[in-house]
Motif scaffolding. Structure first.
Motif, PDB file in Angstrom:
ATOM      1  N   GLY A 165     -18.781  12.002  -3.731  1.00 49.78           N
ATOM      2  CA  GLY A 165     -17.886  12.359  -2.651  1.00 49.78           C
ATOM      3  C   GLY A 165     -16.591  11.587  -2.764  1.00 49.78           C
ATOM      4  N   LEU A 166     -15.501  12.229  -2.335  1.00 48.60           N
ATOM      5  CA  LEU A 166     -14.175  11.640  -2.449  1.00 48.60           C
ATOM      6  C   LEU A 166     -14.072  10.320  -1.684  1.00 48.60           C
ATOM      7  CD1 LEU A 166     -11.172  11.817  -3.239  1.00 48.60           C
ATOM      8  CD2 LEU A 166     -10.819  13.253  -1.239  1.00 48.60           C
ATOM      9  N   TYR A 167     -14.570  10.296  -0.460  1.00 45.77           N
ATOM     10  CA  TYR A 167     -14.442   9.092   0.355  1.00 45.77           C
ATOM     11  C   TYR A 167     -15.173   7.912  -0.284  1.00 45.77           C
ATOM     12  CZ  TYR A 167     -12.219  11.457   4.308  1.00 45.77           C
ATOM     13  OH  TYR A 167     -11.343  12.117   5.110  1.00 45.77           O
ATOM     14  N   PHE A 168     -16.337   8.180  -0.844  1.00 50.66           N
ATOM     15  CA  PHE A 168     -17.096   7.106  -1.490  1.00 50.66           C
ATOM     16  C   PHE A 168     -16.304   6.522  -2.652  1.00 50.66           C
ATOM     17  CE2 PHE A 168     -19.878   5.767  -4.961  1.00 50.66           C
ATOM     18  CZ  PHE A 168     -20.605   4.767  -4.337  1.00 50.66           C
ATOM     19  N   MET A 169     -15.739   7.371  -3.502  1.00 49.58           N
ATOM     20  CA  MET A 169     -14.994   6.883  -4.658  1.00 49.58           C
ATOM     21  C   MET A 169     -13.775   6.080  -4.225  1.00 49.58           C
ATOM     22  SD  MET A 169     -16.916   8.068  -7.106  1.00 49.58           S
ATOM     23  CE  MET A 169     -16.062   8.119  -8.693  1.00 49.58           C
ATOM     24  N   VAL A 182       0.864  -1.176   0.000  1.00 48.09           N
ATOM     25  CA  VAL A 182       0.000   0.000   0.000  1.00 48.09           C
ATOM     26  C   VAL A 182       0.900   1.225   0.000  1.00 48.09           C
ATOM     27  CG1 VAL A 182      -1.760   1.303   1.241  1.00 48.09           C
ATOM     28  CG2 VAL A 182      -1.844  -1.197   1.225  1.00 48.09           C
ATOM     29  N   VAL A 183       0.747   2.067  -1.029  1.00 44.71           N
ATOM     30  CA  VAL A 183       1.600   3.235  -1.188  1.00 44.71           C
ATOM     31  C   VAL A 183       0.824   4.477  -0.767  1.00 44.71           C
ATOM     32  CG1 VAL A 183       3.066   4.533  -2.760  1.00 44.71           C
ATOM     33  CG2 VAL A 183       2.694   2.088  -3.139  1.00 44.71           C
ATOM     34  N   GLY A 184       1.226   5.062   0.339  1.00 46.77           N
ATOM     35  CA  GLY A 184       0.575   6.265   0.835  1.00 46.77           C
ATOM     36  C   GLY A 184      -0.201   6.015   2.107  1.00 46.77           C
ATOM     37  N   ALA A 185      -0.246   7.038   2.969  1.00 49.67           N
ATOM     38  CA  ALA A 185      -0.992   6.945   4.225  1.00 49.67           C
ATOM     39  C   ALA A 185      -1.867   8.176   4.415  1.00 49.67           C
ATOM     40  CB  ALA A 185      -0.043   6.778   5.410  1.00 49.67           C
ATOM     41  N   GLY A 186      -2.407   8.668   3.297  1.00 52.51           N
ATOM     42  CA  GLY A 186      -3.453   9.670   3.379  1.00 52.51           C
ATOM     43  C   GLY A 186      -4.788   8.965   3.530  1.00 52.51           C
ATOM     44  N   LEU A 187      -5.879   9.632   3.168  1.00 51.78           N
ATOM     45  CA  LEU A 187      -7.186   9.008   3.365  1.00 51.78           C
ATOM     46  C   LEU A 187      -7.333   7.747   2.510  1.00 51.78           C
ATOM     47  CD1 LEU A 187      -9.622   9.591   0.998  1.00 51.78           C
ATOM     48  CD2 LEU A 187      -9.130  11.916   1.725  1.00 51.78           C
ATOM     49  N   SER A 188      -6.728   7.714   1.303  1.00 54.27           N
ATOM     50  CA  SER A 188      -6.809   6.515   0.465  1.00 54.27           C
ATOM     51  C   SER A 188      -6.068   5.350   1.103  1.00 54.27           C
ATOM     52  CB  SER A 188      -6.232   6.794  -0.924  1.00 54.27           C
ATOM     53  OG  SER A 188      -6.980   7.760  -1.613  1.00 54.27           O
ATOM     54  N   GLY A 189      -4.858   5.620   1.585  1.00 52.80           N
ATOM     55  CA  GLY A 189      -4.080   4.564   2.222  1.00 52.80           C
ATOM     56  C   GLY A 189      -4.736   4.036   3.479  1.00 52.80           C
ATOM     57  N   ILE A 190      -5.377   4.905   4.242  1.00 51.64           N
ATOM     58  CA  ILE A 190      -6.086   4.477   5.452  1.00 51.64           C
ATOM     59  C   ILE A 190      -7.243   3.567   5.085  1.00 51.64           C
ATOM     60  CG2 ILE A 190      -7.535   5.301   7.355  1.00 51.64           C
ATOM     61  CD1 ILE A 190      -5.693   7.780   7.463  1.00 51.64           C
ATOM     62  N   ALA A 191      -7.998   3.927   4.044  1.00 54.24           N
ATOM     63  CA  ALA A 191      -9.112   3.093   3.601  1.00 54.24           C
ATOM     64  C   ALA A 191      -8.622   1.720   3.165  1.00 54.24           C
ATOM     65  CB  ALA A 191      -9.865   3.770   2.467  1.00 54.24           C
ATOM     66  N   PHE A 223     -18.101  23.399   7.601  1.00 51.47           N
ATOM     67  CA  PHE A 223     -17.059  23.105   6.624  1.00 51.47           C
ATOM     68  C   PHE A 223     -15.764  23.004   7.429  1.00 51.47           C
ATOM     69  CE2 PHE A 223     -20.437  25.053   4.269  1.00 51.47           C
ATOM     70  CZ  PHE A 223     -20.422  24.466   3.012  1.00 51.47           C
ATOM     71  N   ALA A 224     -15.306  21.788   7.639  1.00 53.85           N
ATOM     72  CA  ALA A 224     -14.246  21.547   8.625  1.00 53.85           C
ATOM     73  C   ALA A 224     -12.961  22.284   8.290  1.00 53.85           C
ATOM     74  CB  ALA A 224     -13.962  20.048   8.716  1.00 53.85           C
ATOM     75  N   GLU A 225     -12.310  22.789   9.330  1.00 56.32           N
ATOM     76  CA  GLU A 225     -10.980  23.364   9.175  1.00 56.32           C
ATOM     77  C   GLU A 225      -9.978  22.245   8.919  1.00 56.32           C
ATOM     78  OE1 GLU A 225     -10.341  25.620  12.715  1.00 56.32           O
ATOM     79  OE2 GLU A 225     -11.634  27.280  12.062  1.00 56.32           O
ATOM     80  N   GLY A 226      -8.857  22.608   8.301  1.00 55.46           N
ATOM     81  CA  GLY A 226      -7.895  21.599   7.883  1.00 55.46           C
ATOM     82  C   GLY A 226      -7.422  20.704   9.007  1.00 55.46           C
ATOM     83  N   HIS A 227      -7.131  21.282  10.159  1.00 59.58           N
ATOM     84  CA  HIS A 227      -6.612  20.477  11.265  1.00 59.58           C
ATOM     85  C   HIS A 227      -7.664  19.498  11.778  1.00 59.58           C
ATOM     86  CE1 HIS A 227      -8.720  22.376  14.728  1.00 59.58           C
ATOM     87  NE2 HIS A 227      -8.758  23.430  13.930  1.00 59.58           N
ATOM     88  N   GLU A 228      -8.940  19.845  11.641  1.00 60.68           N
ATOM     89  CA  GLU A 228     -10.002  18.936  12.082  1.00 60.68           C
ATOM     90  C   GLU A 228     -10.050  17.685  11.210  1.00 60.68           C
ATOM     91  OE1 GLU A 228     -12.793  22.715  13.499  1.00 60.68           O
ATOM     92  OE2 GLU A 228     -13.450  21.407  11.868  1.00 60.68           O
ATOM     93  N   VAL A 229      -9.857  17.851   9.912  1.00 62.67           N
ATOM     94  CA  VAL A 229      -9.825  16.687   9.019  1.00 62.67           C
ATOM     95  C   VAL A 229      -8.589  15.843   9.316  1.00 62.67           C
ATOM     96  CG1 VAL A 229      -9.813  15.906   6.631  1.00 62.67           C
ATOM     97  CG2 VAL A 229     -11.056  17.979   7.242  1.00 62.67           C
ATOM     98  N   ARG A 230      -7.444  16.503   9.485  1.00 64.09           N
ATOM     99  CA  ARG A 230      -6.213  15.764   9.795  1.00 64.09           C
ATOM    100  C   ARG A 230      -6.373  14.972  11.099  1.00 64.09           C
ATOM    101  NH1 ARG A 230      -3.135  19.619  11.284  1.00 64.09           N
ATOM    102  NH2 ARG A 230      -3.055  19.010  13.478  1.00 64.09           N
ATOM    103  N   GLU A 231      -6.941  15.597  12.118  1.00 64.91           N
ATOM    104  CA  GLU A 231      -7.119  14.917  13.398  1.00 64.91           C
ATOM    105  C   GLU A 231      -8.098  13.750  13.270  1.00 64.91           C
ATOM    106  OE1 GLU A 231      -8.372  18.257  15.650  1.00 64.91           O
ATOM    107  OE2 GLU A 231      -6.353  19.135  15.741  1.00 64.91           O
ATOM    108  N   TYR A 232      -9.104  13.909  12.422  1.00 69.57           N
ATOM    109  CA  TYR A 232     -10.046  12.812  12.173  1.00 69.57           C
ATOM    110  C   TYR A 232      -9.320  11.619  11.551  1.00 69.57           C
ATOM    111  CZ  TYR A 232     -13.444  10.097   9.461  1.00 69.57           C
ATOM    112  OH  TYR A 232     -14.157   9.073   8.884  1.00 69.57           O
ATOM    113  N   LEU A 261       1.088  10.612   8.787  1.00 70.38           N
ATOM    114  CA  LEU A 261      -0.031  10.281   7.915  1.00 70.38           C
ATOM    115  C   LEU A 261      -0.923  11.508   7.719  1.00 70.38           C
ATOM    116  CD1 LEU A 261      -2.774   9.987   9.848  1.00 70.38           C
ATOM    117  CD2 LEU A 261      -1.698   7.850  10.478  1.00 70.38           C
ATOM    118  N   GLY A 262      -1.897  11.373   6.836  1.00 77.36           N
ATOM    119  CA  GLY A 262      -2.843  12.463   6.617  1.00 77.36           C
ATOM    120  C   GLY A 262      -2.813  13.035   5.220  1.00 77.36           C
ATOM    121  N   GLY A 263      -1.733  12.741   4.464  1.00 77.56           N
ATOM    122  CA  GLY A 263      -1.682  13.192   3.082  1.00 77.56           C
ATOM    123  C   GLY A 263      -1.846  14.691   2.939  1.00 77.56           C
ATOM    124  N   THR A 264      -2.772  15.077   2.069  1.00 80.66           N
ATOM    125  CA  THR A 264      -2.959  16.504   1.766  1.00 80.66           C
ATOM    126  C   THR A 264      -3.340  17.317   2.988  1.00 80.66           C
ATOM    127  OG1 THR A 264      -4.056  18.020   0.220  1.00 80.66           O
ATOM    128  CG2 THR A 264      -5.424  16.305   1.184  1.00 80.66           C
TER     129      THR A 264
END
Length: 583
Positions: free
Chosen positions: A490-494, A87-96, A152-161, A117-120
């Motif tokens: 939505g990105l997560y669904f795809m 698995v290449v990457g540990a952003g949201l795709s790699g976590i999924a 509309f979540a702030e960037g750090h909130e998405v990263r922490e999620y 981790l967290g990617g973008t």
């Protein structure tokens, strides 16, 4: 709903709230199949097709078979225990990917170029960074969060999620950080990948894998335009993704080059601190009304999420439902439409006029500025920003100048425009986006017959369902070509569906006792033909439109143009006729 229906709905809801209070309900039972189908059929306006029902069940946390967890483990198949995935990457795709592979008990190695981790969402930490899609539509189906602080979540909130999902899934400790995939070569005799990885000190290691899943993202390689004299500028230059927090902007003369999503967030966040702000605009952005863009979630909403079991999850499902078809109807082009090239249909023209009207009000009738801030392309042809008035307020601030003439060259003290005016500057911020068409760069991936994937693409990245590429067996892309949802989905669904498709491919290999599968050129050609035909019907696909959705060949290679029910259908099963089986 009619007024009568709304009154009835409110009474039903109030009755339910009283029951939650009086019976002190704190949990909800999983729904039966009958209850699930009845509720989802209602929400889908009576549509009981497999795609609608399957998609909504996938996202419904109380469904009897929720979230598409695999109903098998690799131990069910004799002799496959040694199957290893990279698995290449540990952003949201790699976590999924890691989450689903763990569910199937498939052994995998996960590498991440960065130190965390967290990617973008860790790379982009510029002032004002946040989602430009509603927060509740931006989460995993298998890890639904209900206590989001902002609409509309702030960037750090998405990263922490993302960090919390990885920690709760026990994924973090096994990730090899500061490790990059340099190359991968397919061994046609052994039917496996020889992957070369490089760690932080530059040492390389070759390891073998049965399959590779890439989650390296689309918007990862910053794009900085080249201008004469750029290297002579004496001040600070930085790209939005490479923000230098040790550089103070207070009292400085600052330029923001670009008017896309990152510029739209950065400029309002810094305008009150700087002495002068020059916004260099190549083309004006269209902005969707979003009055609550910077708002916290309301106290009433947070109360409901705390007190009513699964309220937040149902709200997330509602957001998903609204996004299935989204705004596709507003960007579908009408043949021979007389309003082209400023709009593509009567509906698109109506959207155009309504947005112009709101912008005129924000600018207090300043027609000269309105003309400069009105795009010369159809709404939806490029990514539309979220508008709560802060952009107009920023542009009309006394310290701001909107520079809509092009850039001629840089000097040690600033930027000279094409009309000869020099703008004196201390700091230049490139909000110029990324190179989204450069899929898998700079990794070298060599498939069957010694063909390298970038040579195969020749500047036009193509993949079946955005996932698999002919000649590259057991290679699966997440967020691959033509999977971006810009007006629907939505990105997560795809991402999740691509991961689930990969696991279905593994299961098919195990069941057929084959070592690898390779998508056929015919399957890819048919998929691309369908995608291209639909993209050519959209605002962004019109020949007079220039947009980053198109690659260097002029083909729309970024966008998924259909309702996401279609993506559900194409990823629901792996059709054996679409693949060659390698033993």
């Amino acid at each position: 709903m009619s007024q009568e229906q709304q009154s009835e709905a409110r009474e039903i809801a109030l009755t339910a709230l009283r029951r939650v209070r009086d019976e002190q309900l704190t949990s909800a039972s999983r729904l039966s199949e009958h209850e699930t189908r009845e509720i989802l059929s209602y929400l889908a306006n009576g549509d009981t097709s497999d795609s609608w029902y399957g998609l909504l069940t996938h996202e419904l946390d109380l469904a009897p078979a929720k979230n598409a967890a695999p109903d098998w483990q690799i131990s069910d198949f004799e002799g496959r225990e040694g199957f290893e995935v990279l698995v290449v990457g540990a952003g949201l795709s790699g976590i999924a990917a890691a989450y689903r592979l763990n569910q199937a008990e498939i052994s995998f190695t996960q590498i991440e170029t960065s130190h965390t981790l967290g990617g973008t969402w860790w790379k982009n930490h510029y002032p004002g960074v946040r989602l430009d899609t509603p927060t509740f539509g931006y989460s995993f189906s298998f890890a639904q969060r209900t206590d989001w602080p902002h609409q509309f979540a702030e960037g750090h909130e998405v990263r922490e999620y993302l960090e919390s999902v990885a920690e709760r899934g026990n994924m973090t400790d096994s990730i090899e950080f500061n490790t990059a995939l340099v190359s991968a070569i397919w061994d046609e005799k052994l039917n496996l990948w020889h992957a070369t990885t490089r760690d932080a000190d530059g040492s390389e290691q070759v390891r073998d894998f049965n399959a590779i899943i890439t989650g390296v993202g689309q918007l990862d390689h910053p794009f900085i335009p080249e201008y004469p004299g750029q290297d002579t500028f004496a001040g600070v230059q930085m790209h939005s993704q490479e923000w230098q927090h040790d550089v103070s902007l207070a009292g400085k003369k600052v330029a923001v080059i670009g008017t896309g999503a990152s510029a739209y967030q950065i400029a309002p966040a810094i305008v009150d601190d700087v002495e002068k702000l020059a916004v260099f605009q190549r083309s004006a952005p269209w902005m969707l009304p979003a009055p609550t863009y910077h708002n916290e979630t309301s106290e009433a909403f947070r109360w409901l999420c705390r007190k009513v079991p699964y309220y937040g999850q149902w709200f997330r499902l509602w957001m998903t439902l609204l996004g299935i078809e989204g705004r596709i109807h507003t960007v579908t082009a009408e043949p021979d439409w007389e309003g082209a090239p400023l709009s593509v249909s009567p509906t698109n023209e109506k959207v155009r006029q309504e947005i112009i009207g709101m912008l005129r009000d924000q600018l207090n009738g300043d027609e000269e500025l309105l003309e400069r801030m009105t795009p010369s392309y159809p709404p939806g042809a490029k990514r539309m920003l979220r508008d709560n008035g802060v952009w107009s307020k920023t542009i009309t601030a006394p310290q701001t100048s909107l520079v809509s003439t092009g850039i001629s060259h840089f000097t040690p003290s600033g930027i000279v425009t094409l009309d000869g005016e020099e703008v004196e500057l201390d700091v230049i911020i490139y909000a110029t986006g990324f190179r989204p068409s450069d899929y898998l760069d700079p990794i070298q991936i060599t498939g069957r017959g010694g063909v390298e994937i970038h040579d195969y693409w020749d500047g036009d990245a193509r993949a079946f369902a955005g996932i698999t590429v002919p000649g590259f067996p057991n290679l699966y892309m997440l967020m691959g070509p033509n999977t971006g949802g810009v007006v629907a989905g939505g990105l997560y669904f795809m991402v999740e569906r691509a991961v689930e498709y990969a696991l279905k491919s593994f299961k098919l290999m195990f069941e057929t006792q084959t070592q690898a599968i390779d998508v056929t050129p015919q399957a890819l050609d048919q998929f691309i033909a369908d995608i291209d035909a639909e993209n050519n019907r959209m605002a962004w696909g019109q020949p007079y439109v220039k947009t980053w959705y198109k690659n260097a060949k002029g083909r729309v290679s970024q966008v998924w143009p259909f309702p996401i029910t279609d993506y559900w259908t194409i990823t629901e099963q792996v059709n054996p006729e679409d693949y060659e089986f390698l033993r």
